[in-house]
Design a protein around this motif. Structure first.
Motif, short mmCIF file in Angstrom:
data_model
loop_
_atom_site.label_atom_id
_atom_site.label_comp_id
_atom_site.label_asym_id
_atom_site.label_seq_id
_atom_site.Cartn_x
_atom_site.Cartn_y
_atom_site.Cartn_z
N ALA A 51 0.83 -1.21 0.00
CA ALA A 51 0.00 0.00 0.00
C ALA A 51 0.86 1.26 0.00
O ALA A 51 0.57 2.23 -0.72
CB ALA A 51 -0.94 -0.01 1.20
N ASP A 52 1.92 1.26 0.80
CA ASP A 52 2.79 2.44 0.87
C ASP A 52 3.52 2.66 -0.46
O ASP A 52 3.69 3.80 -0.90
CB ASP A 52 3.80 2.30 2.01
CG ASP A 52 3.17 2.49 3.38
OD1 ASP A 52 2.03 3.00 3.44
OD2 ASP A 52 3.80 2.12 4.38
N THR A 79 -2.68 -2.79 -5.34
CA THR A 79 -3.73 -2.91 -4.33
C THR A 79 -5.09 -2.57 -4.93
O THR A 79 -5.20 -1.75 -5.85
CB THR A 79 -3.45 -1.96 -3.15
OG1 THR A 79 -3.37 -0.62 -3.65
CG2 THR A 79 -2.15 -2.32 -2.44
N PRO A 80 -6.16 -3.18 -4.42
CA PRO A 80 -7.51 -2.89 -4.93
C PRO A 80 -7.86 -1.41 -4.85
O PRO A 80 -8.54 -0.88 -5.74
CB PRO A 80 -8.41 -3.73 -4.03
CG PRO A 80 -7.54 -4.85 -3.55
CD PRO A 80 -6.18 -4.25 -3.41
N ARG A 85 -9.21 3.61 -7.73
CA ARG A 85 -9.07 5.06 -7.94
C ARG A 85 -8.76 5.39 -9.40
O ARG A 85 -9.08 6.48 -9.88
CB ARG A 85 -7.98 5.63 -7.04
CG ARG A 85 -8.38 5.73 -5.57
CD ARG A 85 -7.41 6.59 -4.78
NE ARG A 85 -6.08 6.01 -4.70
CZ ARG A 85 -5.69 5.15 -3.78
NH1 ARG A 85 -6.56 4.74 -2.85
NH2 ARG A 85 -4.45 4.68 -3.75
N TRP A 86 -8.16 4.45 -10.13
CA TRP A 86 -7.81 4.69 -11.53
C TRP A 86 -8.68 3.87 -12.47
O TRP A 86 -8.30 3.63 -13.62
CB TRP A 86 -6.33 4.39 -11.76
CG TRP A 86 -5.43 5.41 -11.13
CD1 TRP A 86 -5.00 5.43 -9.84
CD2 TRP A 86 -4.90 6.59 -11.74
NE1 TRP A 86 -4.23 6.54 -9.60
CE2 TRP A 86 -4.15 7.28 -10.76
CE3 TRP A 86 -4.98 7.13 -13.02
CZ2 TRP A 86 -3.48 8.46 -11.02
CZ3 TRP A 86 -4.32 8.31 -13.29
CH2 TRP A 86 -3.58 8.97 -12.30
N THR A 121 -3.06 -8.69 -26.09
CA THR A 121 -4.32 -8.01 -25.76
C THR A 121 -4.03 -6.79 -24.91
O THR A 121 -3.33 -6.88 -23.90
CB THR A 121 -5.25 -8.94 -24.96
OG1 THR A 121 -5.51 -10.13 -25.70
CG2 THR A 121 -6.56 -8.24 -24.63
N VAL A 122 -4.57 -5.64 -25.31
CA VAL A 122 -4.55 -4.45 -24.47
C VAL A 122 -5.90 -4.40 -23.75
O VAL A 122 -6.95 -4.55 -24.37
CB VAL A 122 -4.35 -3.17 -25.30
CG1 VAL A 122 -4.41 -1.94 -24.40
CG2 VAL A 122 -3.01 -3.23 -26.02
N HIS A 123 -5.84 -4.20 -22.44
CA HIS A 123 -7.07 -4.25 -21.65
C HIS A 123 -7.02 -3.23 -20.51
O HIS A 123 -5.95 -2.77 -20.12
CB HIS A 123 -7.30 -5.65 -21.09
CG HIS A 123 -6.24 -6.10 -20.12
ND1 HIS A 123 -6.33 -5.92 -18.76
CD2 HIS A 123 -5.03 -6.71 -20.32
CE1 HIS A 123 -5.26 -6.42 -18.16
NE2 HIS A 123 -4.46 -6.90 -19.09
N LEU A 124 -8.18 -2.91 -20.00
CA LEU A 124 -8.26 -2.08 -18.80
C LEU A 124 -7.89 -2.92 -17.59
O LEU A 124 -8.14 -4.12 -17.54
CB LEU A 124 -9.67 -1.51 -18.64
CG LEU A 124 -10.15 -0.53 -19.71
CD1 LEU A 124 -11.57 -0.08 -19.43
CD2 LEU A 124 -9.22 0.68 -19.81
N VAL A 125 -7.31 -2.28 -16.59
CA VAL A 125 -6.88 -2.97 -15.39
C VAL A 125 -8.02 -2.97 -14.38
O VAL A 125 -8.61 -1.93 -14.09
CB VAL A 125 -5.63 -2.32 -14.79
CG1 VAL A 125 -5.25 -2.99 -13.47
CG2 VAL A 125 -4.47 -2.40 -15.78
N THR A 126 -8.32 -4.15 -13.85
CA THR A 126 -9.30 -4.31 -12.78
C THR A 126 -8.66 -5.13 -11.67
O THR A 126 -7.53 -5.59 -11.79
CB THR A 126 -10.56 -5.03 -13.29
OG1 THR A 126 -10.20 -6.35 -13.74
CG2 THR A 126 -11.21 -4.25 -14.43
N GLU A 127 -9.41 -5.33 -10.61
CA GLU A 127 -8.89 -6.12 -9.49
C GLU A 127 -8.64 -7.57 -9.90
O GLU A 127 -7.74 -8.23 -9.35
CB GLU A 127 -9.87 -6.08 -8.31
CG GLU A 127 -9.97 -4.72 -7.63
CD GLU A 127 -10.88 -4.77 -6.42
OE1 GLU A 127 -10.80 -5.76 -5.66
OE2 GLU A 127 -11.67 -3.82 -6.24
#
Length: 304
Positions: A51-52, A79-80, A85-86, A121-127
């Motif tokens: 997280a830091d 981190t989730p 946030r993005w 593959t280019v993709h959006l980042v998710t958890e």
């Protein structure tokens, strides 16, 4: 990263790189970026909590006024909270034709499965690892007797061409008529008994039967000299139309020809477009012209 950087220097590129950041201060990519005059930031993750470290990397991106984060060989799980946030503004590339073979050893797995094609593959980042929305793909043939190493080298060439183009397309989608009309079309056709029909050279949507339905929306692609890409919808009249334009000129405009009849243009090619607002206007405009048999239950509900 190098492919993204050099593409950003081409005339007409839709993006610029404001920072190259790494968790390995000795990464060769940092030296390349510095030599090309790009701003860099490096911070080892050793001895830091996840997280830091994420917070420090994010702070560097925000200080550089980055609008998107584009991962290129960043081999750390985020981190989730950082990912959330993005959301919608962080991209990654993966060396397989997702949803096939997320994770590691993608080339060996494709060969073992007997696939005829591999790729990127280019993709959006998710958890969820490698499961975000696919933005673009490029196929690469698997040869007889191929090895993971040989296949990887060819896929890498495809990646270097695919990623910059996919990024350019994604960040410029707000001004892409093709992208915008598809979004509007999906929202309009989701309404009951809606049909699409061209009118005066532009797409329009009608409520009711295919023969007698009335128009409730039009797609306006900079028609009549307007700088706007917009969806035209019905207001309650000229008073509301003029009020909207006076108080929110960044959102609304009076379209040529249609404006005299109380239609307003909801501007689509603008930053931070609120698609919920577009959806609400389409539903409201649909309700004005839809057959009473479709709206009477809505009218009854409004009375309570």
């Amino acid at each position: 990263m190098a492919a993204l950087l050099y593409h950003s220097r081409l005339a007409g590129s839709a993006y610029e790189i404001v920072l190259v950041a790494a968790n390995d201060p000795h990464a060769e990519g940092l030296q390349l970026a510095k030599s090309e005059g790009a701003a860099t930031f490096a911070l080892s993750h050793k001895g830091m909590t996840r997280a830091d470290h994420d917070a420090a990397m994010e702070a560097a991106a925000q200080e550089a006024e980055a609008e998107y984060i584009v991962l290129a060989g960043y081999m750390r799980i985020l981190t989730p909270e950082f990912v959330t946030r993005w959301e919608g503004k962080m991209l990654n590339i993966h060396p397989s034709l997702l949803p096939k073979y997320p994770g590691l050893d993608t080339h060996a797995r494709a060969i073992e499965a007997g696939d005829a094609k591999a790729g990127a593959t280019v993709h959006l980042v998710t958890e969820e690892l490698d499961l975000g929305q696919t933005l673009a793909q490029s196929e690469v043939a698997i040869w007889p007797g191929d090895t993971p190493e040989k296949l990887a080298s060819r896929v890498r060439v495809a990646e270097h061409q695919l990623y910059p183009k996919a990024l350019s397309d994604y960040v410029s989608r707000a001004s892409n008529p093709g992208y915008l009309i598809e979004k509007v079309r999906a929202l309009a056709l989701a309404l009951p008994e809606t049909h699409e029909r061209e009118s005066h050279g532009q797409a329009g949507w009608r409520a009711g039967s295919a023969k007698s339905g009335k128009y409730f929306a039009y797609f306006n692609n900079q028609h009549h000299g307007s700088p706007h890409i917009a969806v035209l919808v019905k207001t309650s009249g000229l008073d509301e139309l003029e009020g909207l334009i006076e108080t929110q000129p960044e959102t609304y405009f009076k379209p040529a020809f249609y404006g005299a009849s109380g239609w307003v243009g909801v501007i689509l090619n603008r930053p931070d477009l609120d698609w919920d607002l577009v959806s609400e206007w389409l539903a409201r405009s649909w309700r004005v012209v839809a057959p009473k048999r479709l709206t009477k239950l809505m009218d009854a509900a409004d009375e309570f």
